[in-house]
Write an enzyme that holds these catalytic residues in place. Structure first.
Site, PDB file in Angstrom:
ATOM      1  N   ASP A  18       6.886  25.014-100.909  1.00  0.00           N
ATOM      2  CA  ASP A  18       7.110  23.795-100.145  1.00  0.00           C
ATOM      3  C   ASP A  18       7.938  24.168 -98.922  1.00  0.00           C
ATOM      4  O   ASP A  18       8.675  25.160 -98.938  1.00  0.00           O
ATOM      5  CB  ASP A  18       7.841  22.767-101.014  1.00  0.00           C
ATOM      6  N   ASP A  61       9.993  21.818 -96.427  1.00  0.00           N
ATOM      7  CA  ASP A  61      11.273  21.128 -96.220  1.00  0.00           C
ATOM      8  C   ASP A  61      12.059  21.085 -97.530  1.00  0.00           C
ATOM      9  O   ASP A  61      11.579  20.569 -98.529  1.00  0.00           O
ATOM     10  CB  ASP A  61      11.039  19.709 -95.704  1.00  0.00           C
ATOM     11  N   CYS A  73      -0.359  18.410 -95.070  1.00  0.00           N
ATOM     12  CA  CYS A  73      -1.031  17.125 -95.282  1.00  0.00           C
ATOM     13  C   CYS A  73      -0.348  16.044 -94.445  1.00  0.00           C
ATOM     14  O   CYS A  73       0.761  15.614 -94.771  1.00  0.00           O
ATOM     15  CB  CYS A  73      -0.991  16.747 -96.761  1.00  0.00           C
ATOM     16  N   ARG A  96      -2.317  15.215-100.541  1.00  0.00           N
ATOM     17  CA  ARG A  96      -0.917  14.792-100.580  1.00  0.00           C
ATOM     18  C   ARG A  96      -0.342  15.017-101.979  1.00  0.00           C
ATOM     19  O   ARG A  96      -0.789  14.428-102.957  1.00  0.00           O
ATOM     20  CB  ARG A  96      -0.782  13.326-100.169  1.00  0.00           C
TER      21      ARG A  96
END
Length: 169
Positions: A10, A12, A91, A110
């Site tokens: 991931d 952030d 996304c 998402r």
């Protein structure tokens, strides 16, 4: 065994500090130990793939070009430290999008949906059974589970120490 193992990451909150919709060059603040962690994964034979929800596009906070430019900036910043990111999947869709083209109630890409992971698996001949995802939200871990990928929840700190101690690389 077929395919290469992958480390799905991931963005952030894992690779960079989450300052709330980061998209400007000044928002690029690497988490502690991130370059060492990515190099560790590279050296262990894992393809490194960023999988990131980017609802800031859907919310009209920045456009797709800015999102791609920021992701490129991140990949380049890591490369300058000898850490290779092999692919980036983002996304921009969200149920509450201000622009209709980004509005989707439950887009397959998402997270917690596994679309970004399953596309990367197909695109790069990756082996989900030997892969893992590191995320800072339960939705990241759920996306991994749905794609047949083991998940690790990162709650901050030094990412290299986390990869060494928790992931076991």
């Amino acid at each position: 065994m077929t395919g290469t193992p992958a480390a799905f990451l991931d963005r952030d909150g894992v690779l960079i500090e989450d300052c709330g919709y980061p998209h400007r060059p000044e928002d690029l603040k690497l988490t502690p130990g991130v370059a060492d962690a990515v190099r560790r994964m590279n050296q262990a034979g894992y393809r490194t793939v960023i999988v990131t929800n980017q609802s800031g596009v859907a919310r009209g906070l920045f456009d797709e070009d800015r999102m791609h430019a920021f992701n490129t900036l991140l990949v380049e910043a890591l490369a300058e430290q000898g850490a290779v990111i092999d692919a980036v999947y983002a996304c921009p869709f969200h149920a509450d999008a201000v622009e209709a083209r980004y509005r989707h109630a439950d887009h397959p890409d998402r997270k917690p949906n596994p679309g970004m992971l399953t596309r990367a698996i197909a695109d790069h001949d990756l082996d989900p059974a030997r892969s893992f995802i590191i995320g800072d939200q339960p939705t990241d871990i759920e996306a991994g589970r749905r794609a047949g990928v083991k998940g690790f929840l990162f709650e901050g700190g030094d990412l290299d120490a986390f990869v060494r101690e928790t992931v076991g690389l």
